[in-house]
Design a protein around this motif. Sequence first.
Motif, mmCIF file in Angstrom:
data_model
loop_
_atom_site.group_PDB
_atom_site.id
_atom_site.type_symbol
_atom_site.label_atom_id
_atom_site.label_comp_id
_atom_site.label_asym_id
_atom_site.label_seq_id
_atom_site.Cartn_x
_atom_site.Cartn_y
_atom_site.Cartn_z
ATOM 1 N N ILE A 276 0.854 -1.186 0.000
ATOM 2 C CA ILE A 276 0.000 0.000 0.000
ATOM 3 C C ILE A 276 0.893 1.240 0.000
ATOM 4 O O ILE A 276 1.732 1.404 0.891
ATOM 5 N N GLU A 277 0.712 2.094 -0.978
ATOM 6 C CA GLU A 277 1.527 3.303 -1.099
ATOM 7 C C GLU A 277 1.353 4.197 0.136
ATOM 8 O O GLU A 277 0.239 4.381 0.631
ATOM 9 N N ASP A 278 2.450 4.759 0.614
ATOM 10 C CA ASP A 278 2.416 5.566 1.841
ATOM 11 C C ASP A 278 1.563 6.823 1.701
ATOM 12 O O ASP A 278 1.064 7.355 2.704
ATOM 13 N N THR A 279 1.411 7.316 0.470
ATOM 14 C CA THR A 279 0.658 8.557 0.265
ATOM 15 C C THR A 279 -0.852 8.380 0.396
ATOM 16 O O THR A 279 -1.593 9.374 0.424
ATOM 17 N N LEU A 280 -1.320 7.140 0.480
ATOM 18 C CA LEU A 280 -2.768 6.897 0.594
ATOM 19 C C LEU A 280 -3.258 7.234 1.998
ATOM 20 O O LEU A 280 -2.584 6.920 2.992
ATOM 21 N N PRO A 281 -4.443 7.839 2.122
ATOM 22 C CA PRO A 281 -5.010 8.127 3.449
ATOM 23 C C PRO A 281 -5.297 6.837 4.223
ATOM 24 O O PRO A 281 -5.625 5.805 3.624
ATOM 25 N N GLU A 282 -5.161 6.906 5.550
ATOM 26 C CA GLU A 282 -5.419 5.715 6.371
ATOM 27 C C GLU A 282 -6.908 5.377 6.409
ATOM 28 O O GLU A 282 -7.285 4.202 6.415
ATOM 29 N N VAL A 283 -7.740 6.409 6.468
ATOM 30 C CA VAL A 283 -9.185 6.214 6.584
ATOM 31 C C VAL A 283 -9.873 6.887 5.394
ATOM 32 O O VAL A 283 -9.571 8.036 5.066
ATOM 33 N N LEU A 284 -10.783 6.160 4.773
ATOM 34 C CA LEU A 284 -11.541 6.668 3.630
ATOM 35 C C LEU A 284 -13.024 6.442 3.859
ATOM 36 O O LEU A 284 -13.425 5.721 4.785
ATOM 37 N N SER A 285 -13.822 7.019 2.991
ATOM 38 C CA SER A 285 -15.272 6.824 3.054
ATOM 39 C C SER A 285 -15.729 6.105 1.794
ATOM 40 O O SER A 285 -15.422 6.530 0.679
ATOM 41 N N GLY A 286 -16.454 5.004 1.979
ATOM 42 C CA GLY A 286 -16.934 4.222 0.842
ATOM 43 C C GLY A 286 -17.525 2.914 1.323
ATOM 44 O O GLY A 286 -17.876 2.769 2.496
ATOM 45 N N ASP A 287 -17.615 1.949 0.424
ATOM 46 C CA ASP A 287 -18.184 0.644 0.753
ATOM 47 C C ASP A 287 -17.048 -0.365 0.922
ATOM 48 O O ASP A 287 -16.576 -0.967 -0.040
ATOM 49 N N ALA A 288 -16.606 -0.545 2.161
ATOM 50 C CA ALA A 288 -15.491 -1.449 2.438
ATOM 51 C C ALA A 288 -15.853 -2.903 2.159
ATOM 52 O O ALA A 288 -15.002 -3.697 1.741
ATOM 53 N N VAL A 289 -17.120 -3.252 2.371
ATOM 54 C CA VAL A 289 -17.551 -4.633 2.151
ATOM 55 C C VAL A 289 -17.443 -4.998 0.668
ATOM 56 O O VAL A 289 -16.909 -6.053 0.303
ATOM 57 N N SER B 151 -1.466 -4.657 -4.906
ATOM 58 C CA SER B 151 -0.825 -3.357 -4.732
ATOM 59 C C SER B 151 -1.840 -2.232 -4.917
ATOM 60 O O SER B 151 -2.748 -2.337 -5.743
ATOM 61 N N LEU B 152 -1.655 -1.165 -4.124
ATOM 62 C CA LEU B 152 -2.543 -0.003 -4.166
ATOM 63 C C LEU B 152 -1.713 1.251 -4.401
ATOM 64 O O LEU B 152 -0.657 1.430 -3.777
ATOM 65 N N LYS B 153 -2.202 2.112 -5.285
ATOM 66 C CA LYS B 153 -1.456 3.313 -5.649
ATOM 67 C C LYS B 153 -2.397 4.499 -5.794
ATOM 68 O O LYS B 153 -3.490 4.365 -6.350
ATOM 69 N N LEU B 154 -1.986 5.648 -5.298
ATOM 70 C CA LEU B 154 -2.767 6.877 -5.440
ATOM 71 C C LEU B 154 -2.639 7.402 -6.865
ATOM 72 O O LEU B 154 -1.531 7.616 -7.360
ATOM 73 N N VAL B 155 -3.782 7.610 -7.523
ATOM 74 C CA VAL B 155 -3.780 8.088 -8.903
ATOM 75 C C VAL B 155 -4.046 9.583 -8.970
ATOM 76 O O VAL B 155 -3.369 10.324 -9.684
ATOM 77 N N ALA B 156 -5.048 10.037 -8.238
ATOM 78 C CA ALA B 156 -5.401 11.460 -8.248
ATOM 79 C C ALA B 156 -6.011 11.818 -6.901
ATOM 80 O O ALA B 156 -6.606 10.972 -6.220
ATOM 81 N N GLU B 157 -5.874 13.088 -6.534
ATOM 82 C CA GLU B 157 -6.398 13.550 -5.252
ATOM 83 C C GLU B 157 -7.050 14.910 -5.429
ATOM 84 O O GLU B 157 -6.491 15.808 -6.063
ATOM 85 N N GLN B 158 -8.252 15.041 -4.876
ATOM 86 C CA GLN B 158 -8.969 16.307 -4.882
ATOM 87 C C GLN B 158 -9.242 16.723 -3.440
ATOM 88 O O GLN B 158 -8.833 16.028 -2.497
#
Length: 503
Positions: A219-232, A257-264
Amino acid sequence: MAISTFKRRVNSVSVMGTLYLLVSLIVLSYGILLFTGNPEFRTWFSLASAITILTLCYILVRQFRNALKAKEEEVVKEQASKQEQLHQMLDHKNKELNGIAQELVKERGNRESSEKAKQIFLVNISHEIRTPMNGIMGFAQLLEESLIDEDHHESLQMIIKSADQLMAILNDILDFSRLEAGDINFQNLPFALKDTVHSIYRMMEHGAKCKGLDFSYEIEDTLPEVLSGDAVRLGQILLNLTSNAIKFTEKGEVKISLKLVAEQEDRVSIAFKVQDTGIGIPMNKQQKVFDFFEQVTNDTSRRYAGTGLGLSIVKRLVELQGGEVALDSVLGRGSDFQFRMDFGKVTDELKTQVMNTRRRLQQTVIQNGKGIKVLIVEDNPINQLLVIKLLENQGYEITVAGNGRIALEEYEKQAFDIILMDLQMPELDGYETTRIIRKMEGDKGDIPIVAMTAHTIKGELEKCVSIGMNDYISKPFNASELYQKVEMIIEKARSIVAVTNKP
């Protein structure tokens, strides 16, 4: 038709006779006047001829007018006849269209009835399978902890693995049915991204280890620890892709693998990738594998089993959330399944709450049930025994009721800290039992109630909450999930009581 009729009338005897007579009279009069020398005769003859000619002209005009009038009447009559025919034809067409519309309505009703019957059948089948599967998987996991003999332990793990595969197939069928009916809702709740990925890793770690695969996630370090969405749903997507990767890989590695593509300001876009070194997919099959019931070849289906629904469900779930799915594969060298989805950002306060809850749930559970009295309302004796063993291992004091009526009798006799309530029971089901308890006076009506059910239909959680239940746990469940639910709800209930009684 009208023109020919007019010609026929104009050429009739009366009109033509008058016309011939008029022409003859004019010619005769002209001849007589030409050869007569008597002026007085010529005057009188001219006057008589003029009167006669005028009379004949008048008669001829009348005859023409009558002919035109008859022609107009004929045209009007013919138009009326055509309009009548057109009305009749339109009436006939309207009757045909009404008949077709009625057939379509009838067909739609039949189709809706058939769809409803299918949904009811799937729900009932799901319930009937999940109930015994809860016993199989629960007791197998319970027994696994106590086995010392390695051969027995390995055999038991194969039982658990087979049960997991059966549940995966059942879930695929239910998800396919929901997607086909458009019966999918997505939640938008805060969740810890690493926990979701790690839980998939832990679920699939044993299968990868059994095949000698190098299994990991990044998991890329730049990704937020907590997000809002459908985890299930995110977990379901990753689980399908990861289980597929492990299934079709005999040696090498599988990596998430997870990578940040864009951020608003309020959203982030994340690229997920599940790569393997498996059998790969030929170019002409790479789009078809996302179709329902589609596998690469018949040989693949026989060798690796499965429903052929996993990838199609992944594609639908990603696209319904506004994401995209891509595949890069080389036959014999492996596959990279990628999908991109957007998630919402959360406030610092909400992030702190989620992380605190996360740390609390990660703590080891050791005899946390001492002094806590639990009423188990369950009609299936196997599931009764399973819940008793799981909770007694943690020190809980257990009382069992076989249906809602017995549960109410037990609850009148003594107090409990929490009730675990099955929904589908004889005599008095869990819904009605909960409604009766919630109408009780004082602390009796406020006891925490957790639904335990094999039902998986849409809106079940909402229905449970609406009648006064505190939470919902779906069968089959694992021990840690049951412990966490019970602990959190009791802790919450006690904190509310403490605040209420605070001077």
